[in-house]
Design a protein around this motif. Structure first.
Motif, PDB file in Angstrom:
ATOM      1  N   ASP A  44       0.835  -1.213   0.000  1.00  0.00           N
ATOM      2  CA  ASP A  44       0.000   0.000   0.000  1.00  0.00           C
ATOM      3  C   ASP A  44       0.869   1.262   0.000  1.00  0.00           C
ATOM      4  OD1 ASP A  44      -2.388  -1.422   0.087  1.00  0.00           O
ATOM      5  OD2 ASP A  44      -2.578  -1.273   2.285  1.00  0.00           O
ATOM      6  N   LYS A  45       1.885   1.275  -0.833  1.00  0.00           N
ATOM      7  CA  LYS A  45       2.843   2.398  -0.794  1.00  0.00           C
ATOM      8  C   LYS A  45       2.157   3.737  -1.063  1.00  0.00           C
ATOM      9  CE  LYS A  45       6.466  -0.344  -0.292  1.00  0.00           C
ATOM     10  NZ  LYS A  45       6.891  -0.651   1.080  1.00  0.00           N
ATOM     11  N   ASP A  46       1.126   3.718  -1.940  1.00  0.00           N
ATOM     12  CA  ASP A  46       0.448   4.973  -2.293  1.00  0.00           C
ATOM     13  C   ASP A  46      -0.187   5.638  -1.072  1.00  0.00           C
ATOM     14  OD1 ASP A  46      -1.151   2.615  -2.352  1.00  0.00           O
ATOM     15  OD2 ASP A  46      -2.795   3.745  -3.255  1.00  0.00           O
ATOM     16  N   GLY A  54       8.367   4.583   2.033  1.00  0.00           N
ATOM     17  CA  GLY A  54       7.418   3.476   1.905  1.00  0.00           C
ATOM     18  C   GLY A  54       7.324   2.539   3.089  1.00  0.00           C
ATOM     19  N   ARG A  55       7.682   3.022   4.297  1.00  0.00           N
ATOM     20  CA  ARG A  55       7.648   2.126   5.461  1.00  0.00           C
ATOM     21  C   ARG A  55       6.775   2.690   6.569  1.00  0.00           C
ATOM     22  NH1 ARG A  55      12.171  -1.591   5.690  1.00  0.00           N
ATOM     23  NH2 ARG A  55      13.154  -1.500   3.667  1.00  0.00           N
ATOM     24  N   VAL A  56       6.245   1.785   7.388  1.00  0.00           N
ATOM     25  CA  VAL A  56       5.511   2.201   8.582  1.00  0.00           C
ATOM     26  C   VAL A  56       6.345   1.845   9.821  1.00  0.00           C
ATOM     27  CG1 VAL A  56       3.232   2.008   7.534  1.00  0.00           C
ATOM     28  CG2 VAL A  56       4.234  -0.017   8.634  1.00  0.00           C
ATOM     29  N   PRO A  57       6.139   2.530  10.931  1.00  0.00           N
ATOM     30  CA  PRO A  57       5.051   3.443  11.237  1.00  0.00           C
ATOM     31  C   PRO A  57       5.196   4.812  10.577  1.00  0.00           C
ATOM     32  CG  PRO A  57       6.584   3.392  13.086  1.00  0.00           C
ATOM     33  CD  PRO A  57       7.042   2.337  12.100  1.00  0.00           C
ATOM     34  N   ASN A  67       7.560   9.873  10.013  1.00  0.00           N
ATOM     35  CA  ASN A  67       7.816   8.446   9.785  1.00  0.00           C
ATOM     36  C   ASN A  67       9.081   8.065  10.531  1.00  0.00           C
ATOM     37  OD1 ASN A  67       9.291   9.889   7.352  1.00  0.00           O
ATOM     38  ND2 ASN A  67      10.265   7.892   7.624  1.00  0.00           N
ATOM     39  N   ASP A  68       9.267   6.762  10.717  1.00  0.00           N
ATOM     40  CA  ASP A  68      10.402   6.155  11.434  1.00  0.00           C
ATOM     41  C   ASP A  68      10.109   6.173  12.950  1.00  0.00           C
ATOM     42  OD1 ASP A  68      13.416   5.190  11.103  1.00  0.00           O
ATOM     43  OD2 ASP A  68      13.212   6.360  12.932  1.00  0.00           O
ATOM     44  N   SER A  69      10.137   4.972  13.529  1.00  0.00           N
ATOM     45  CA  SER A  69       9.730   4.847  14.940  1.00  0.00           C
ATOM     46  C   SER A  69      10.593   5.681  15.887  1.00  0.00           C
ATOM     47  CB  SER A  69       9.734   3.376  15.368  1.00  0.00           C
ATOM     48  OG  SER A  69      11.007   2.798  15.152  1.00  0.00           O
ATOM     49  N   TRP A  70      11.900   5.761  15.616  1.00  0.00           N
ATOM     50  CA  TRP A  70      12.750   6.564  16.508  1.00  0.00           C
ATOM     51  C   TRP A  70      12.412   8.049  16.368  1.00  0.00           C
ATOM     52  CZ3 TRP A  70      15.335   5.876  20.759  1.00  0.00           C
ATOM     53  CH2 TRP A  70      16.208   6.863  21.204  1.00  0.00           C
ATOM     54  N   ALA A 128       4.122 -11.838  -3.196  1.00  0.00           N
ATOM     55  CA  ALA A 128       5.232 -11.826  -4.158  1.00  0.00           C
ATOM     56  C   ALA A 128       6.274 -10.784  -3.737  1.00  0.00           C
ATOM     57  CB  ALA A 128       4.700 -11.525  -5.552  1.00  0.00           C
ATOM     58  N   TYR A 129       5.795  -9.608  -3.309  1.00  0.00           N
ATOM     59  CA  TYR A 129       6.710  -8.538  -2.874  1.00  0.00           C
ATOM     60  C   TYR A 129       7.511  -8.983  -1.643  1.00  0.00           C
ATOM     61  CZ  TYR A 129       8.341  -4.314  -0.587  1.00  0.00           C
ATOM     62  OH  TYR A 129       9.123  -3.383   0.043  1.00  0.00           O
ATOM     63  N   PHE A 130       6.813  -9.604  -0.700  1.00  0.00           N
ATOM     64  CA  PHE A 130       7.480 -10.038   0.534  1.00  0.00           C
ATOM     65  C   PHE A 130       8.578 -11.049   0.213  1.00  0.00           C
ATOM     66  CE2 PHE A 130       7.937 -12.803   4.244  1.00  0.00           C
ATOM     67  CZ  PHE A 130       8.158 -11.870   5.236  1.00  0.00           C
ATOM     68  N   SER A 133      11.551  -9.260  -1.719  1.00  0.00           N
ATOM     69  CA  SER A 133      12.347  -8.307  -0.927  1.00  0.00           C
ATOM     70  C   SER A 133      13.062  -9.009   0.229  1.00  0.00           C
ATOM     71  CB  SER A 133      11.462  -7.170  -0.406  1.00  0.00           C
ATOM     72  OG  SER A 133      10.406  -7.674   0.384  1.00  0.00           O
ATOM     73  N   ARG A 134      12.398  -9.983   0.866  1.00  0.00           N
ATOM     74  CA  ARG A 134      13.029 -10.642   2.016  1.00  0.00           C
ATOM     75  C   ARG A 134      14.080 -11.661   1.580  1.00  0.00           C
ATOM     76  NH1 ARG A 134      10.200  -6.340   3.055  1.00  0.00           N
ATOM     77  NH2 ARG A 134       9.791  -6.076   5.287  1.00  0.00           N
ATOM     78  N   GLU A 135      13.860 -12.302   0.457  1.00  0.00           N
ATOM     79  CA  GLU A 135      14.897 -13.240  -0.006  1.00  0.00           C
ATOM     80  C   GLU A 135      16.157 -12.472  -0.395  1.00  0.00           C
ATOM     81  OE1 GLU A 135      13.115 -15.977  -2.843  1.00  0.00           O
ATOM     82  OE2 GLU A 135      12.302 -17.168  -1.181  1.00  0.00           O
TER      83      GLU A 135
HETATM   84  N1  LIG Z   1      13.677   2.294  10.732  1.00  0.00           N
HETATM   85  C1  LIG Z   1      12.263   2.147  10.507  1.00  0.00           C
HETATM   86  C2  LIG Z   1      11.940   0.759   9.956  1.00  0.00           C
HETATM   87  C3  LIG Z   1      10.476   0.627   9.567  1.00  0.00           C
HETATM   88  C4  LIG Z   1      10.191  -0.663   8.797  1.00  0.00           C
HETATM   89  O1  LIG Z   1      11.090  -1.314   8.261  1.00  0.00           O
HETATM   90  N2  LIG Z   1       8.906  -1.013   8.726  1.00  0.00           N
HETATM   91  C5  LIG Z   1       8.479  -2.174   7.978  1.00  0.00           C
HETATM   92  C6  LIG Z   1       7.313  -2.864   8.663  1.00  0.00           C
HETATM   93  S1  LIG Z   1       7.858  -3.799  10.046  1.00  0.00           S
HETATM   94  C7  LIG Z   1       7.958  -1.714   6.639  1.00  0.00           C
HETATM   95  O2  LIG Z   1       7.180  -0.783   6.571  1.00  0.00           O
HETATM   96  N3  LIG Z   1       8.370  -2.367   5.553  1.00  0.00           N
HETATM   97  C8  LIG Z   1       7.897  -2.033   4.256  1.00  0.00           C
HETATM   98  C9  LIG Z   1       8.613  -2.786   3.195  1.00  0.00           C
HETATM   99  O3  LIG Z   1       9.374  -3.699   3.501  1.00  0.00           O
HETATM  100  O4  LIG Z   1       8.372  -2.473   2.042  1.00  0.00           O
HETATM  101  C10 LIG Z   1      11.519   2.453  11.814  1.00  0.00           C
HETATM  102  O5  LIG Z   1      12.137   2.363  12.884  1.00  0.00           O
HETATM  103  O6  LIG Z   1      10.341   2.824  11.770  1.00  0.00           O
END
Ligand SMILES: N[C@@H](CCC(=O)N[C@@H](CS)C(=O)NCC(=O)O)C(=O)O
Length: 230
Positions: A44-46, A54-57, A67-70, A128-130, A133-135
């Motif tokens: 849901d990048k949009d 493109g990351r949460v939180p 954005n970014d938890s820290w 497919a994305y997971f 990207s994770r591999e």
């Molecule tokens: N440094 C970031 C890392 C955030 C992060 O990696 N979030 C993951 C969810 S656990 C995410 O949104 N990933 C999206 C992706 O992999 O495309 C933080 O502390 O917020």
């Protein structure tokens, strides 16, 4: 108006499993700030394009977004100084170390125990994305990374020894009460609990008891969340 939080969700929108989003959820609860969570999937990048990444939180607080938890933790401290401090009982610089240890050691180590369960829990549109990207991140297939977890769990528990030693003599990383250091490390265990039935900790481990205290904190905020018994 409640702060909005874009929060990673699985195929079941009630399954909220991001370790980083849990850091933010608990920081908001610590400060007693109302939150409205918005379920968000990896692709849901949009929906969060307004944040320029493109990351949460991601939080939206009135006209502000962060954005970014820290960065969110620092924002909440600066913006709501009259609310209980999430850094009480610790110095932000030292808690930053806990943040980096969790990101660099704890979570990557833990991922290999729950990777197959995460893959099963995510929304089908993310699969497919997971995998791709994770591999790439793991340098191997999801199946290979997941293999033999029963044989590897002892070495993982050894990595937790500094945490265990601290928790032998104090209830929380923050001392008598939890602070943001607890929420960072706990977020990793909550990530696992929300997606995986795999037993990471033995019941007589001080880390197990500490995790239980945080599952109960804030009227059971984390403990009531959809996940597996621990
Ligand atoms: N440094 C970031 C890392 C955030 C992060 O990696 N979030 C993951 C969810 S656990 C995410 O949104 N990933 C999206 C992706 O992999 O495309 C933080 O502390 O917020």
């Amino acid at each position: 108006m409640a702060i909005q939080l874009y929060d990673l969700a699985g195929a079941d929108p009630d399954r909220r499993f991001s370790p980083y989003c849990w850091r933010t959820r608990l920081a908001l609860a610590h400060k007693g700030l109302a939150v409205e969570t918005i379920p968000w999937c990896f692709t849901d990048k949009d929906k969060i394009a307004f944040s320029g990444q493109g990351r949460v939180p991601v939080i939206v607080d009135g006209d502000a977004w962060v954005n970014d938890s820290w960065a969110i933790a620092l924002y909440l401290e600066k913006t709501y100084p009259d609310r209980p401090s999430i850094f009480a009982g610790g110095a932000p610089g030292a808690i930053r170390f806990v943040n980096d240890w969790t990101d660099a050691v704890l979570q990557p180590g833990l991922f290999r125990f729950i990777v197959a369960d995460v893959a099963a829990a995510i929304d089908p549109k993310d699969r497919a994305y997971f995998r791709q990207s994770r591999e790439q991140r793991l340098g191997t297939t999801l199946e290979e990374a997941a293999r033999g977890r029963e044989d590897r769990i002892g070495a993982f528990r050894d990595v937790l020894q500094p945490l265990r030693l601290t928790l032998r003599t104090q209830e929380f990383l923050g001392g008598a009460k939890p602070n943001y250091a607890d929420y960072i490390v706990f977020g990793a265990f909550q990530w696992a609990r929300c997606v995986s039935p795999f037993r990471l900790l033995e019941a007589d481990d001080p880390v197990y008891a500490w995790r239980g205290r945080l599952l109960d904190a804030f009227d059971g905020l984390a403990g009531k969340a959809l996940g597996f018994p621990v």
